[in-house]
Design a protein around this motif. Structure first.
Motif, PDB file in Angstrom:
ATOM      1  N   VAL A 185       1.200  -1.773   0.311  1.00  0.00           N
ATOM      2  CA  VAL A 185       0.463   0.728   0.152  1.00  0.00           C
ATOM      3  C   VAL A 185       0.967   1.152  -0.178  1.00  0.00           C
ATOM      4  N   SER A 186       2.165   1.248   0.870  1.00  0.00           N
ATOM      5  CA  SER A 186       2.866   2.588   0.896  1.00  0.00           C
ATOM      6  C   SER A 186       3.406   2.625  -0.374  1.00  0.00           C
ATOM      7  N   ILE A 187       4.005   1.741  -1.367  1.00  0.00           N
ATOM      8  CA  ILE A 187       4.701   1.759  -2.755  1.00  0.00           C
ATOM      9  C   ILE A 187       3.984   2.382  -3.309  1.00  0.00           C
ATOM     10  N   ALA A 188       2.612   1.439  -3.812  1.00  0.00           N
ATOM     11  CA  ALA A 188       1.288   2.149  -4.347  1.00  0.00           C
ATOM     12  C   ALA A 188       0.784   3.384  -4.016  1.00  0.00           C
ATOM     13  N   ARG A 189       0.576   3.853  -2.824  1.00  0.00           N
ATOM     14  CA  ARG A 189      -0.208   5.145  -3.129  1.00  0.00           C
ATOM     15  C   ARG A 189       0.458   6.020  -3.652  1.00  0.00           C
ATOM     16  N   PRO A 190       1.820   6.217  -3.717  1.00  0.00           N
ATOM     17  CA  PRO A 190       2.314   7.550  -4.443  1.00  0.00           C
ATOM     18  C   PRO A 190       1.831   7.652  -5.668  1.00  0.00           C
ATOM     19  N   HIS A 191       1.695   6.252  -6.581  1.00  0.00           N
ATOM     20  CA  HIS A 191       0.934   6.069  -7.579  1.00  0.00           C
ATOM     21  C   HIS A 191      -0.335   6.420  -7.889  1.00  0.00           C
ATOM     22  N   PHE A 192      -0.529   6.136  -6.648  1.00  0.00           N
ATOM     23  CA  PHE A 192      -2.151   6.378  -7.095  1.00  0.00           C
ATOM     24  C   PHE A 192      -2.871   7.630  -6.634  1.00  0.00           C
ATOM     25  N   ASN A 193      -1.712   8.782  -6.131  1.00  0.00           N
ATOM     26  CA  ASN A 193      -2.293   9.764  -5.904  1.00  0.00           C
ATOM     27  C   ASN A 193      -1.982  10.790  -7.295  1.00  0.00           C
ATOM     28  N   ALA A 194      -0.713   9.960  -8.142  1.00  0.00           N
ATOM     29  CA  ALA A 194      -0.948  11.480  -9.019  1.00  0.00           C
ATOM     30  C   ALA A 194      -1.622  10.495  -9.928  1.00  0.00           C
ATOM     31  N   ILE A 195      -2.040   9.097 -10.276  1.00  0.00           N
ATOM     32  CA  ILE A 195      -3.168   8.528 -11.313  1.00  0.00           C
ATOM     33  C   ILE A 195      -4.333   9.780 -10.477  1.00  0.00           C
ATOM     34  N   ALA A 196      -4.897   9.996  -9.509  1.00  0.00           N
ATOM     35  CA  ALA A 196      -6.119  10.540  -9.110  1.00  0.00           C
ATOM     36  C   ALA A 196      -6.144  11.766  -9.443  1.00  0.00           C
ATOM     37  N   LYS A 197      -4.706  12.696  -9.265  1.00  0.00           N
ATOM     38  CA  LYS A 197      -4.592  14.063  -9.698  1.00  0.00           C
ATOM     39  C   LYS A 197      -4.815  14.002 -11.309  1.00  0.00           C
ATOM     40  N   ALA A 198      -4.097  13.433 -12.161  1.00  0.00           N
ATOM     41  CA  ALA A 198      -4.267  13.453 -13.968  1.00  0.00           C
ATOM     42  C   ALA A 198      -6.016  12.986 -13.909  1.00  0.00           C
ATOM     43  N   LEU A 199      -6.462  11.647 -13.349  1.00  0.00           N
ATOM     44  CA  LEU A 199      -8.428  11.854 -13.529  1.00  0.00           C
ATOM     45  C   LEU A 199      -8.844  13.591 -13.336  1.00  0.00           C
ATOM     46  N   VAL A 200      -8.461  13.293 -11.442  1.00  0.00           N
ATOM     47  CA  VAL A 200      -9.314  14.966 -11.102  1.00  0.00           C
ATOM     48  C   VAL A 200      -9.144  16.072 -11.967  1.00  0.00           C
ATOM     49  N   ASP A 201      -7.985  15.960 -12.691  1.00  0.00           N
ATOM     50  CA  ASP A 201      -7.827  17.166 -13.878  1.00  0.00           C
ATOM     51  C   ASP A 201      -9.031  17.080 -14.821  1.00  0.00           C
ATOM     52  N   LEU A 202      -8.572  16.137 -15.293  1.00  0.00           N
ATOM     53  CA  LEU A 202      -9.995  16.018 -16.450  1.00  0.00           C
ATOM     54  C   LEU A 202     -11.228  16.019 -15.645  1.00  0.00           C
ATOM     55  N   VAL A 203     -12.030  15.428 -14.698  1.00  0.00           N
ATOM     56  CA  VAL A 203     -13.033  16.390 -14.470  1.00  0.00           C
ATOM     57  C   VAL A 203     -13.359  17.272 -14.193  1.00  0.00           C
ATOM     58  N   VAL A 204     -12.436  18.573 -13.645  1.00  0.00           N
ATOM     59  CA  VAL A 204     -12.541  19.863 -13.025  1.00  0.00           C
ATOM     60  C   VAL A 204     -12.030  20.313 -14.260  1.00  0.00           C
ATOM     61  N   ARG A 205     -11.635  19.709 -15.239  1.00  0.00           N
ATOM     62  CA  ARG A 205     -10.668  20.603 -17.105  1.00  0.00           C
ATOM     63  C   ARG A 205     -12.193  21.512 -17.093  1.00  0.00           C
ATOM     64  N   GLN A 206     -13.457  20.661 -16.923  1.00  0.00           N
ATOM     65  CA  GLN A 206     -14.770  21.464 -17.048  1.00  0.00           C
ATOM     66  C   GLN A 206     -14.776  22.876 -17.004  1.00  0.00           C
ATOM     67  N   LEU A 207     -14.480  23.671 -16.094  1.00  0.00           N
ATOM     68  CA  LEU A 207     -13.994  24.572 -15.332  1.00  0.00           C
ATOM     69  C   LEU A 207     -13.250  25.308 -16.488  1.00  0.00           C
ATOM     70  N   ASP A 208     -12.215  24.630 -16.762  1.00  0.00           N
ATOM     71  CA  ASP A 208     -11.435  25.776 -18.358  1.00  0.00           C
ATOM     72  C   ASP A 208     -12.047  26.461 -19.172  1.00  0.00           C
ATOM     73  N   ARG A 209     -13.454  26.275 -19.239  1.00  0.00           N
ATOM     74  CA  ARG A 209     -13.985  27.307 -20.974  1.00  0.00           C
ATOM     75  C   ARG A 209     -14.309  28.056 -20.376  1.00  0.00           C
ATOM     76  N   TYR A 210     -13.928  28.856 -19.114  1.00  0.00           N
ATOM     77  CA  TYR A 210     -14.472  30.627 -17.678  1.00  0.00           C
ATOM     78  C   TYR A 210     -12.886  30.627 -17.529  1.00  0.00           C
ATOM     79  N   GLU A 211     -13.006  31.761 -17.293  1.00  0.00           N
ATOM     80  CA  GLU A 211     -11.369  32.546 -16.652  1.00  0.00           C
ATOM     81  C   GLU A 211     -11.930  32.043 -15.247  1.00  0.00           C
ATOM     82  N   ALA A 212     -10.038  31.975 -15.021  1.00  0.00           N
ATOM     83  CA  ALA A 212      -9.967  31.388 -13.892  1.00  0.00           C
ATOM     84  C   ALA A 212     -10.757  32.140 -12.872  1.00  0.00           C
TER      85      ALA A 212
END
Length: 296
Positions: A185-212
């Motif tokens: 779990v300890s070894i895998a967690r940093p990789h899952f954190n990176a995966i989660a950030k990438a996927l959350v970025d995809l979801v939240v990117r729906q806001l990119d059409r608007y000014e920051a």
């Protein structure tokens, strides 16, 4: 943390619900405090100050939901950035009174709400010993607490993912050392954190059409909230699919060669240098094929 006063006006209404019908997690005040990394005292103080809407009453029990989780996460975030409770109160008042700001709270819940529907569960030490046997050593429990798999609650322990605890107990009963499982779990967690950030970025990117620094127009918010609620489970499906693919390849590389060697020995064809060479070539071919897929 500042000591909230109860003299300020109360919130006029609960945060707006998402426009779409979404799964609704429910929490007691203790569970709400735990999942938002705060205290019951703070929850009640924020309610008294008008920063947090009161819970739904069911008899003598107050029931909170993800709108409260999102509001508490917002409060914690603003406190961490140096805002005072008075500043936050002014902001919340504007949110509750301003049409444009109120509409954004649907996004607050869609993006900041919990992704899991599991309810936290408390375990006594005796329960953990029954589940894990002698593998639940003091050092293993300390490691689980360090990783956040378990949280101490007096003489008991709390997990936000009981299904993960049950899976770990089953694996431990099958002979996998608990210490090794926690190391994985300890070894895998940093990789899952990176995966989660990438996927959350995809979801939240729906806001990119608007000014920051600008809020989406009120007319756009319901469709935007719907899109985010639709994307959230798809992100989880993507993670599961990729994990299954990776497990199949890893097991094929390791277990396949191991079983082949055992079969060869049992059939009277020892895995001599020639067989070992053939297995190495096969493994190299599989690795080259994966690299080729990745480049495509």
């Amino acid at each position: 943390m500042p000591n909230p006063s109860s003299s300020a006006p109360r919130a006029s209404a609960a945060p707006a619900q998402p426009a779409t019908t979404a799964p609704r997690n429910e929490y007691t005040v203790d569970e709400l405090a735990r999942v938002t990394d705060t205290t019951v005292r703070n929850v009640r103080a924020y309610q008294d100050r008008g920063l947090l809407a009161p819970p739904e009453k069911r008899g003598r029990v107050g029931v909170y939901d993800d709108t409260h989780v999102s509001r508490l996460k917002l409060i914690n975030h603003l406190l961490a950035r140096g805002y005072t409770l008075a500043n936050i109160q002014d902001l919340i008042k504007a949110v509750d009174e301003g049409h444009d700001l109120r509409s954004i709270l649907g996004l607050e819940t869609a993006i900041g709400g919990r992704w899991s529907r599991e309810r936290p569960r408390k375990y006594s030490l005796i329960e953990l010993l029954q589940m894990f046997g002698d593998k639940a050593s003091p050092s293993a429990l300390a490691k689980a607490v360090e990783l956040g798999v378990l949280e101490r609650d007096g003489l008991s322990f709390v997990s936000n993912s009981p299904s993960a605890i049950a899976a770990g107990a089953t694996m431990a009963r099958e002979g996998i050392p608990l210490a090794d499982l926690l190391d994985a779990v300890s070894i895998a967690r940093p990789h899952f954190n990176a995966i989660a950030k990438a996927l959350v970025d995809l979801v939240v990117r729906q806001l990119d059409r608007y000014e920051a620094d600008a809020l989406p127009p009120p007319a756009d918010v319901p469709e935007l909230v719907d899109a985010i609620w639709r994307l959230r489970p798809l992100a989880s499906v993507l993670v599961e699919g990729e994990m299954n693919r990776a497990l199949e390849e890893a097991s094929g590389d390791y277990l396949g060669d191991r079983v082949a060697a055992i079969m060869a020995t049992r059939l009277g064809h020892p895995a001599d240098g020639h067989h070992a060479h053939e297995r190495e070539r096969a493994a190299e071919k599989r690795g080259a094929a994966r690299k080729s897929k990745a480049k495509k």
